[in-house]
Design a protein around this motif. Sequence first.
Motif, PDB file in Angstrom:
ATOM      1  N   VAL A  20       6.699  -3.547  11.489  1.00  0.00           N
ATOM      2  CA  VAL A  20       5.812  -3.040  10.445  1.00  0.00           C
ATOM      3  C   VAL A  20       6.615  -2.132   9.513  1.00  0.00           C
ATOM      4  CG1 VAL A  20       3.676  -1.780  10.017  1.00  0.00           C
ATOM      5  CG2 VAL A  20       3.939  -3.101  12.130  1.00  0.00           C
ATOM      6  N   THR A  21       6.448  -2.341   8.217  1.00  0.00           N
ATOM      7  CA  THR A  21       7.160  -1.504   7.248  1.00  0.00           C
ATOM      8  C   THR A  21       6.170  -0.595   6.509  1.00  0.00           C
ATOM      9  OG1 THR A  21       6.952  -3.061   5.403  1.00  0.00           O
ATOM     10  CG2 THR A  21       8.859  -3.343   6.883  1.00  0.00           C
ATOM     11  N   ALA A  22       6.679   0.508   6.001  1.00  0.00           N
ATOM     12  CA  ALA A  22       5.855   1.420   5.205  1.00  0.00           C
ATOM     13  C   ALA A  22       5.332   0.709   3.966  1.00  0.00           C
ATOM     14  CB  ALA A  22       6.660   2.661   4.824  1.00  0.00           C
ATOM     15  N   ALA A  23       6.173  -0.096   3.329  1.00  0.00           N
ATOM     16  CA  ALA A  23       5.749  -0.815   2.123  1.00  0.00           C
ATOM     17  C   ALA A  23       4.585  -1.758   2.421  1.00  0.00           C
ATOM     18  CB  ALA A  23       6.922  -1.584   1.518  1.00  0.00           C
ATOM     19  N   GLU A  24       4.650  -2.446   3.557  1.00  0.00           N
ATOM     20  CA  GLU A  24       3.562  -3.355   3.919  1.00  0.00           C
ATOM     21  C   GLU A  24       2.274  -2.581   4.192  1.00  0.00           C
ATOM     22  OE1 GLU A  24       2.505  -6.972   7.004  1.00  0.00           O
ATOM     23  OE2 GLU A  24       4.279  -5.744   7.391  1.00  0.00           O
ATOM     24  N   ILE A  25       2.402  -1.435   4.867  1.00  0.00           N
ATOM     25  CA  ILE A  25       1.224  -0.609   5.146  1.00  0.00           C
ATOM     26  C   ILE A  25       0.547  -0.194   3.843  1.00  0.00           C
ATOM     27  CG2 ILE A  25       0.496   1.669   5.980  1.00  0.00           C
ATOM     28  CD1 ILE A  25       2.537   1.320   8.274  1.00  0.00           C
ATOM     29  N   THR A  26       1.326   0.321   2.899  1.00  0.00           N
ATOM     30  CA  THR A  26       0.721   0.795   1.643  1.00  0.00           C
ATOM     31  C   THR A  26       0.221  -0.362   0.798  1.00  0.00           C
ATOM     32  OG1 THR A  26       2.892   0.978   0.580  1.00  0.00           O
ATOM     33  CG2 THR A  26       2.002   2.968   1.619  1.00  0.00           C
ATOM     34  N   ASP A  27       0.945  -1.482   0.765  1.00  0.00           N
ATOM     35  CA  ASP A  27       0.493  -2.644  -0.016  1.00  0.00           C
ATOM     36  C   ASP A  27      -0.852  -3.156   0.480  1.00  0.00           C
ATOM     37  OD1 ASP A  27       2.797  -2.507  -1.551  1.00  0.00           O
ATOM     38  OD2 ASP A  27       3.772  -4.235  -0.587  1.00  0.00           O
ATOM     39  N   PHE A  28      -0.981  -3.322   1.793  1.00  0.00           N
ATOM     40  CA  PHE A  28      -2.243  -3.790   2.364  1.00  0.00           C
ATOM     41  C   PHE A  28      -3.356  -2.792   2.044  1.00  0.00           C
ATOM     42  CE2 PHE A  28      -5.576  -4.116   5.476  1.00  0.00           C
ATOM     43  CZ  PHE A  28      -5.722  -5.478   5.704  1.00  0.00           C
ATOM     44  N   ALA A  29      -3.078  -1.524   2.275  1.00  0.00           N
ATOM     45  CA  ALA A  29      -4.106  -0.500   2.094  1.00  0.00           C
ATOM     46  C   ALA A  29      -4.539  -0.376   0.637  1.00  0.00           C
ATOM     47  CB  ALA A  29      -3.609   0.837   2.615  1.00  0.00           C
ATOM     48  N   TRP A  88      -9.203  -0.141  18.142  1.00  0.00           N
ATOM     49  CA  TRP A  88      -7.897   0.329  17.694  1.00  0.00           C
ATOM     50  C   TRP A  88      -7.551   1.502  18.585  1.00  0.00           C
ATOM     51  CZ3 TRP A  88     -11.402  -0.490  13.319  1.00  0.00           C
ATOM     52  CH2 TRP A  88     -11.228  -1.746  12.741  1.00  0.00           C
ATOM     53  N   ARG A  89      -6.584   1.318  19.472  1.00  0.00           N
ATOM     54  CA  ARG A  89      -6.286   2.284  20.524  1.00  0.00           C
ATOM     55  C   ARG A  89      -5.419   3.443  20.053  1.00  0.00           C
ATOM     56  NH1 ARG A  89     -10.114   1.273  24.234  1.00  0.00           N
ATOM     57  NH2 ARG A  89     -10.235  -0.948  24.655  1.00  0.00           N
ATOM     58  N   ARG A  90      -4.481   3.162  19.157  1.00  0.00           N
ATOM     59  CA  ARG A  90      -3.673   4.214  18.546  1.00  0.00           C
ATOM     60  C   ARG A  90      -3.173   3.678  17.210  1.00  0.00           C
ATOM     61  NH1 ARG A  90       1.575   3.676  17.435  1.00  0.00           N
ATOM     62  NH2 ARG A  90       3.061   2.872  18.944  1.00  0.00           N
ATOM     63  N   PRO A  91      -2.868   4.555  16.265  1.00  0.00           N
ATOM     64  CA  PRO A  91      -2.439   4.084  14.945  1.00  0.00           C
ATOM     65  C   PRO A  91      -1.078   3.383  15.000  1.00  0.00           C
ATOM     66  CG  PRO A  91      -2.970   6.440  14.901  1.00  0.00           C
ATOM     67  CD  PRO A  91      -2.995   6.012  16.323  1.00  0.00           C
ATOM     68  N   VAL A  92      -0.938   2.400  14.128  1.00  0.00           N
ATOM     69  CA  VAL A  92       0.344   1.727  13.934  1.00  0.00           C
ATOM     70  C   VAL A  92       1.069   2.434  12.797  1.00  0.00           C
ATOM     71  CG1 VAL A  92       1.418  -0.428  13.159  1.00  0.00           C
ATOM     72  CG2 VAL A  92      -0.455  -0.483  14.831  1.00  0.00           C
ATOM     73  N   ARG A  93       2.346   2.706  13.017  1.00  0.00           N
ATOM     74  CA  ARG A  93       3.150   3.467  12.058  1.00  0.00           C
ATOM     75  C   ARG A  93       4.321   2.618  11.550  1.00  0.00           C
ATOM     76  NH1 ARG A  93       1.534   8.691  12.299  1.00  0.00           N
ATOM     77  NH2 ARG A  93       0.294   9.295  14.103  1.00  0.00           N
ATOM     78  N   PRO A  94       4.913   3.046  10.427  1.00  0.00           N
ATOM     79  CA  PRO A  94       6.099   2.332   9.942  1.00  0.00           C
ATOM     80  C   PRO A  94       7.163   2.257  11.038  1.00  0.00           C
ATOM     81  CG  PRO A  94       5.356   3.926   8.313  1.00  0.00           C
ATOM     82  CD  PRO A  94       4.541   4.163   9.553  1.00  0.00           C
ATOM     83  N   ASP A  95       7.829   1.120  11.087  1.00  0.00           N
ATOM     84  CA  ASP A  95       8.899   0.821  12.043  1.00  0.00           C
ATOM     85  C   ASP A  95       8.402   0.479  13.441  1.00  0.00           C
ATOM     86  OD1 ASP A  95      10.853   1.222  10.024  1.00  0.00           O
ATOM     87  OD2 ASP A  95      10.816   3.380  10.433  1.00  0.00           O
ATOM     88  N   ASP A  96       7.086   0.504  13.682  1.00  0.00           N
ATOM     89  CA  ASP A  96       6.574  -0.001  14.952  1.00  0.00           C
ATOM     90  C   ASP A  96       6.857  -1.500  15.027  1.00  0.00           C
ATOM     91  OD1 ASP A  96       5.567   2.351  16.012  1.00  0.00           O
ATOM     92  OD2 ASP A  96       3.474   1.908  15.526  1.00  0.00           O
TER      93      ASP A  96
END
Length: 145
Positions: A20-29, A88-96
């Motif tokens: 998971v990348t930070a860019a993908e997280i922000t793009d999706f959100a 959702w058991r715990r948040p997914v973070r960048p680099d997971d």
Amino acid sequence: MEYFEDLTVGDTDAFGSYEVTAAEITDFAERYDPQPFHTDPEAAADSPFGGLVASGWHTAAMTMRLLVDNHLADGAARGALGVDELRWRRPVRPDDELTVTTEIVDKDDWDDESGLVSVAVTTEAGGEEVLSMVALVLYERRSHL
């Protein structure tokens, strides 16, 4: 190709590797769940999460990608009726790095062409559970061919 008749309650599988990348997280959100802790690293640092986290819906979408690429691609799945017990058991973070395990927990007759398979799905990152659900998947019957 795995058909309804080939699946057995208790069957398990483990697969996948999705970084998971930070860019993908922000793009999706920005498109689908524009809350500051998903879209803005500075605002996220001041949130209860203490940093940028993926939307739970994004986690579910990444899980689905791993399921399609590694589990459903070799089966006669005909679609799903939905999911039960999505958590959702715990948040997914960048680099997971996400991995998935599945277990067939139930099978039922559906109609002459398909059977209904309940599949417990668990997504993990770093050995910690981040998502769990039970997918209700229709599988083609071999006897229908």
